[in-house]
Design a protein around this motif. Structure first.
Motif, PDB file in Angstrom:
ATOM      1  N   TYR A  31      16.417   3.249 -10.186  1.00 17.86           N
ATOM      2  CA  TYR A  31      15.492   3.562 -11.279  1.00 17.86           C
ATOM      3  C   TYR A  31      16.046   2.970 -12.576  1.00 17.86           C
ATOM      4  O   TYR A  31      16.100   3.604 -13.608  1.00 17.86           O
ATOM      5  N   GLY A  32      16.499   1.709 -12.475  1.00 23.69           N
ATOM      6  CA  GLY A  32      17.041   1.011 -13.645  1.00 23.69           C
ATOM      7  C   GLY A  32      15.968   0.153 -14.290  1.00 23.69           C
ATOM      8  O   GLY A  32      14.776   0.509 -14.279  1.00 23.69           O
ATOM      9  N   ALA A  33      16.394  -0.999 -14.809  1.00 24.05           N
ATOM     10  CA  ALA A  33      15.494  -1.868 -15.571  1.00 24.05           C
ATOM     11  C   ALA A  33      14.236  -2.213 -14.754  1.00 24.05           C
ATOM     12  O   ALA A  33      13.108  -2.007 -15.214  1.00 24.05           O
ATOM     13  N   GLN A  34      14.400  -2.728 -13.547  1.00 20.33           N
ATOM     14  CA  GLN A  34      13.242  -3.124 -12.735  1.00 20.33           C
ATOM     15  C   GLN A  34      12.632  -1.927 -12.006  1.00 20.33           C
ATOM     16  O   GLN A  34      11.407  -1.770 -11.983  1.00 20.33           O
ATOM     17  N   TYR A  54      21.340   7.591  -5.538  1.00 18.35           N
ATOM     18  CA  TYR A  54      22.511   8.285  -5.008  1.00 18.35           C
ATOM     19  C   TYR A  54      22.645   9.639  -5.715  1.00 18.35           C
ATOM     20  O   TYR A  54      22.122   9.822  -6.836  1.00 18.35           O
ATOM     21  N   SER A  57      23.498  10.141  -9.522  1.00 20.58           N
ATOM     22  CA  SER A  57      22.931   9.186 -10.490  1.00 20.58           C
ATOM     23  C   SER A  57      22.397   9.896 -11.731  1.00 20.58           C
ATOM     24  O   SER A  57      21.595  10.833 -11.625  1.00 20.58           O
ATOM     25  N   PRO A  58      22.794   9.438 -12.925  1.00 20.91           N
ATOM     26  CA  PRO A  58      22.247  10.039 -14.149  1.00 20.91           C
ATOM     27  C   PRO A  58      20.748   9.775 -14.317  1.00 20.91           C
ATOM     28  O   PRO A  58      20.103  10.416 -15.132  1.00 20.91           O
ATOM     29  N   ARG A  59      20.184   8.849 -13.526  1.00 21.91           N
ATOM     30  CA  ARG A  59      18.749   8.539 -13.677  1.00 21.91           C
ATOM     31  C   ARG A  59      17.841   9.487 -12.896  1.00 21.91           C
ATOM     32  O   ARG A  59      16.624   9.409 -13.027  1.00 21.91           O
ATOM     33  N   LEU A  87      18.121  -2.400  -6.655  1.00 25.71           N
ATOM     34  CA  LEU A  87      19.535  -2.050  -6.861  1.00 25.71           C
ATOM     35  C   LEU A  87      20.276  -3.280  -7.364  1.00 25.71           C
ATOM     36  O   LEU A  87      19.821  -4.408  -7.134  1.00 25.71           O
ATOM     37  N   ASP A  89      22.298  -6.520  -7.359  1.00 19.60           N
ATOM     38  CA  ASP A  89      22.374  -7.461  -6.228  1.00 19.60           C
ATOM     39  C   ASP A  89      23.656  -7.318  -5.415  1.00 19.60           C
ATOM     40  O   ASP A  89      23.644  -7.433  -4.197  1.00 19.60           O
ATOM     41  N   ILE A  91      25.408  -4.822  -4.659  1.00 22.66           N
ATOM     42  CA  ILE A  91      25.595  -3.666  -3.760  1.00 22.66           C
ATOM     43  C   ILE A  91      24.518  -3.588  -2.672  1.00 22.66           C
ATOM     44  O   ILE A  91      24.509  -2.670  -1.869  1.00 22.66           O
ATOM     45  N   ALA A 113      13.449  -8.112  -5.704  1.00 21.83           N
ATOM     46  CA  ALA A 113      12.969  -8.703  -6.953  1.00 21.83           C
ATOM     47  C   ALA A 113      13.780  -9.953  -7.306  1.00 21.83           C
ATOM     48  O   ALA A 113      13.551 -10.577  -8.338  1.00 21.83           O
ATOM     49  N   HIS A 114      14.757 -10.280  -6.471  1.00 23.75           N
ATOM     50  CA  HIS A 114      15.565 -11.495  -6.652  1.00 23.75           C
ATOM     51  C   HIS A 114      16.051 -11.879  -5.253  1.00 23.75           C
ATOM     52  O   HIS A 114      16.380 -10.999  -4.446  1.00 23.75           O
ATOM     53  N   PRO A 139      12.225  -9.040 -18.025  1.00 21.10           N
ATOM     54  CA  PRO A 139      12.896  -7.750 -17.854  1.00 21.10           C
ATOM     55  C   PRO A 139      11.920  -6.599 -17.592  1.00 21.10           C
ATOM     56  O   PRO A 139      10.720  -6.716 -17.860  1.00 21.10           O
TER      57      PRO A 139
HETATM   58  N1  LIG Z   1      16.942  -7.084 -15.089  1.00 25.72           N
HETATM   59  C1  LIG Z   1      16.063  -8.079 -14.953  1.00 25.72           C
HETATM   60  O1  LIG Z   1      15.586  -8.672 -15.938  1.00 25.72           O
HETATM   61  C2  LIG Z   1      15.582  -8.514 -13.588  1.00 25.72           C
HETATM   62  C3  LIG Z   1      14.494  -9.367 -13.522  1.00 25.72           C
HETATM   63  C4  LIG Z   1      14.012  -9.730 -12.279  1.00 25.72           C
HETATM   64  C5  LIG Z   1      14.643  -9.259 -11.135  1.00 25.72           C
HETATM   65  N2  LIG Z   1      15.748  -8.435 -11.226  1.00 25.72           N
HETATM   66  C6  LIG Z   1      16.359  -7.932  -9.987  1.00 25.72           C
HETATM   67  O2  LIG Z   1      16.026  -6.551  -9.842  1.00 25.72           O
HETATM   68  C7  LIG Z   1      17.055  -5.875  -9.094  1.00 25.72           C
HETATM   69  C8  LIG Z   1      17.526  -4.660  -9.874  1.00 25.72           C
HETATM   70  O3  LIG Z   1      18.106  -5.109 -11.076  1.00 25.72           O
HETATM   71  P1  LIG Z   1      18.099  -4.185 -12.389  1.00 25.72           P
HETATM   72  O4  LIG Z   1      18.415  -5.102 -13.521  1.00 25.72           O
HETATM   73  O5  LIG Z   1      16.869  -3.359 -12.432  1.00 25.72           O
HETATM   74  O6  LIG Z   1      19.363  -3.243 -12.076  1.00 25.72           O
HETATM   75  P2  LIG Z   1      19.851  -1.958 -12.927  1.00 25.72           P
HETATM   76  O7  LIG Z   1      19.114  -1.861 -14.215  1.00 25.72           O
HETATM   77  O8  LIG Z   1      21.331  -2.028 -12.948  1.00 25.72           O
HETATM   78  O9  LIG Z   1      19.377  -0.718 -12.031  1.00 25.72           O
HETATM   79  C9  LIG Z   1      19.944  -0.469 -10.778  1.00 25.72           C
HETATM   80  C10 LIG Z   1      19.536   0.916 -10.301  1.00 25.72           C
HETATM   81  O10 LIG Z   1      20.140   1.128  -9.017  1.00 25.72           O
HETATM   82  C11 LIG Z   1      20.777   2.407  -9.012  1.00 25.72           C
HETATM   83  N3  LIG Z   1      21.881   2.427  -8.064  1.00 25.72           N
HETATM   84  C12 LIG Z   1      23.124   1.896  -8.196  1.00 25.72           C
HETATM   85  N4  LIG Z   1      23.848   2.123  -7.071  1.00 25.72           N
HETATM   86  C13 LIG Z   1      23.042   2.807  -6.229  1.00 25.72           C
HETATM   87  C14 LIG Z   1      23.200   3.327  -4.911  1.00 25.72           C
HETATM   88  N5  LIG Z   1      24.344   3.192  -4.239  1.00 25.72           N
HETATM   89  N6  LIG Z   1      22.156   3.996  -4.351  1.00 25.72           N
HETATM   90  C15 LIG Z   1      21.002   4.152  -5.016  1.00 25.72           C
HETATM   91  N7  LIG Z   1      20.780   3.689  -6.265  1.00 25.72           N
HETATM   92  C16 LIG Z   1      21.790   3.012  -6.856  1.00 25.72           C
HETATM   93  C17 LIG Z   1      21.245   2.582 -10.444  1.00 25.72           C
HETATM   94  O11 LIG Z   1      21.500   3.939 -10.690  1.00 25.72           O
HETATM   95  P3  LIG Z   1      22.400   4.396 -11.969  1.00 25.72           P
HETATM   96  O12 LIG Z   1      21.645   3.964 -13.144  1.00 25.72           O
HETATM   97  O13 LIG Z   1      22.521   5.852 -11.852  1.00 25.72           O
HETATM   98  O14 LIG Z   1      23.701   3.654 -11.811  1.00 25.72           O
HETATM   99  C18 LIG Z   1      20.025   2.068 -11.197  1.00 25.72           C
HETATM  100  O15 LIG Z   1      19.058   3.064 -11.300  1.00 25.72           O
HETATM  101  C19 LIG Z   1      18.142  -6.920  -8.845  1.00 25.72           C
HETATM  102  O16 LIG Z   1      17.923  -7.483  -7.575  1.00 25.72           O
HETATM  103  C20 LIG Z   1      17.885  -7.953  -9.940  1.00 25.72           C
HETATM  104  O17 LIG Z   1      18.358  -9.251  -9.649  1.00 25.72           O
HETATM  105  C21 LIG Z   1      16.203  -8.036 -12.426  1.00 25.72           C
END
Ligand SMILES: NC(=O)c1ccc[n+]([C@@H]2O[C@H](COP(=O)([O-])OP(=O)(O)OC[C@H]3O[C@@H](n4cnc5c(N)ncnc54)[C@H](OP(=O)(O)O)[C@@H]3O)[C@@H](O)[C@H]2O)c1
Length: 334
Positions: A31-34, A54, A57-59, A87, A89, A91, A113-114, A139
């Motif tokens: 539940y992060g950026a994407q 998990y 998770s603070p989210r 998640l 990439d 992990i 998403a990637h 984003p």
């Molecule tokens: N950011 C971009 O602009 C963008 C654009 C296009 C595609 N993407 C792709 O989108 C995907 C996600 O990227 P993001 O930027 O959204 O990542 P992110 O903001 O870091 O969010 C990751 C999420 O995964 C959770 N997480 C981490 N470890 C976990 C686990 N073991 N089990 C369950 N949840 C877990 C995190 O929880 P916590 O917050 O509690 O740690 C967080 O909610 C990637 O494949 C990335 O390449 C990103």
């Protein structure tokens, strides 16, 4: 090689079936950026969504406050038709091995998403499980904001394999439309092209080439005795004005909006900085991405606790560029 005049088809809502994704139970993992933007847009498009996180998770609190059922990734894998893997990439492989693979069944779909983890073989799903990509070009906050304003972000889709019941392309198009991308445009590509071009753009331009260019230009003026405030305005702050012009009008028409002095200076000095050798280094960077060297190095960096990344973040935070930047931004954006 694509030739001038040969364009990829651009799909829109007309080609995506809303019913297909609406009939699926979707588990958004992360539940992060994407993840947050995908989940909210899908739900507003009538799709049933739960969130996989998990336990500590603070989210979790935010996702629950925003009305979602939150459970473990393993529960999502056991109860959802489609798992949207939002998640980090690096992990994907460990979460897939421990919490997804043991429960996967024919007819389910993994969505990314990637293309990183699929193209670099971090994940290899069994036959009968669909593997698709829906990568919005921007984003998460922009994906959500544009959707709320009745528009969307362009997205790329790619298909690795069909699931036992659904055609992968139809499912990818349907999902892309549900997150709002069908309102503007969807391009079909491959996992390889998405993964490698995305990494190359980040490294050669957006997060590598550009950032180091700005930093070195700022330091050149500062070390030559110019005030840091001027160095910051000229070499960092004004990048937005040029970026906006390029974004809206393209490179050629951007030139019409700058002075002749700036245009001539750019011509004679730009080619001194970025020359045939720089192009050769770009080709080397692309080669290291395509042959998996970059992916291996990044996985190693993650395994070692991101030591290089943390050191770089700390150095940048304590640099003169940041000191002058923070000082000026406090006045600019009160
Ligand atoms: N950011 C971009 O602009 C963008 C654009 C296009 C595609 N993407 C792709 O989108 C995907 C996600 O990227 P993001 O930027 O959204 O990542 P992110 O903001 O870091 O969010 C990751 C999420 O995964 C959770 N997480 C981490 N470890 C976990 C686990 N073991 N089990 C369950 N949840 C877990 C995190 O929880 P916590 O917050 O509690 O740690 C967080 O909610 C990637 O494949 C990335 O390449 C990103």
């Amino acid at each position: 090689m694509s030739r001038e005049g040969e364009f990829l088809p651009i799909y829109t809502d007309k080609e995506g079936s809303a019913g297909l994704i609406a009939a699926q139970h979707v588990g958004v993992l992360g539940y992060g950026a994407q993840g947050r933007a995908h989940a909210l847009n899908l739900r507003d498009s009538g799709v049933s969504v739960k969130i996989g996180l998990y336990a500590s998770s603070p989210r979790i609190a935010l996702a629950q406050k925003e009305g979602f059922e939150v459970c473990s990734v393993a529960t999502c894998a056991q109860t959802c038709d489609l798992l949207a893997c939002m998640l980090p990439d690096e992990i994907h492989a460990q979460v897939y091995t421990k919490e997804i693979a043991p429960f996967l069944q024919s007819g389910q779909t993994l969505l990314f998403a990637h293309g990183f983890s699929v193209y670099f073989k971090q994940i290899q799903a069994p036959e009968g499980v669909g593997v698709i990509l829906v990568a919005p070009k921007g984003p998460g906050y922009a994906l959500r904001e544009n959707y709320q304003q009745g528009s969307g972000l362009f997205a790329l889709i790619a298909m690795q394999q069909n699931n036992a019941q659904h055609n992968a392309k139809e499912l990818a198009l349907s999902y892309a439309c549900a997150i709002g991308s069908g309102r503007v445009g969807i391009l079909q590509t491959t996992f390889k092209h998405e993964a490698c071009s995305d990494l190359f753009g980040e490294q050669a331009v957006l997060c590598g080439g550009l950032v180091h260019l700005l930093e070195n230009a700022f330091n050149t003026l500062l070390e030559a005795g110019y005030p840091g405030e001027l160095a910051y305005f000229e070499c960092v702050h004004e990048i937005k004005l040029i970026a906006d012009l390029i974004y809206h009008k393209g490179l050629a028409r951007m030139q019409e909006h700058i002075s002749n002095t700036a245009e001539y200076g750019g011509l004679v000095s730009g080619t001194k900085l970025v020359d045939a050798q720089s192009k050769a280094r770009m080709q080397e960077i692309l080669g290291r991405i395509e042959n998996g060297d970059f992916a291996r190095a990044f996985m190693q960096e993650a395994k070692q606790g991101y030591t290089h990344l943390r050191a770089r973040q700390s150095a940048l935070q304590h640099s003169p560029l940041e000191t002058f930047g923070a000082h000026l931004r406090a006045h600019l954006f009160k």
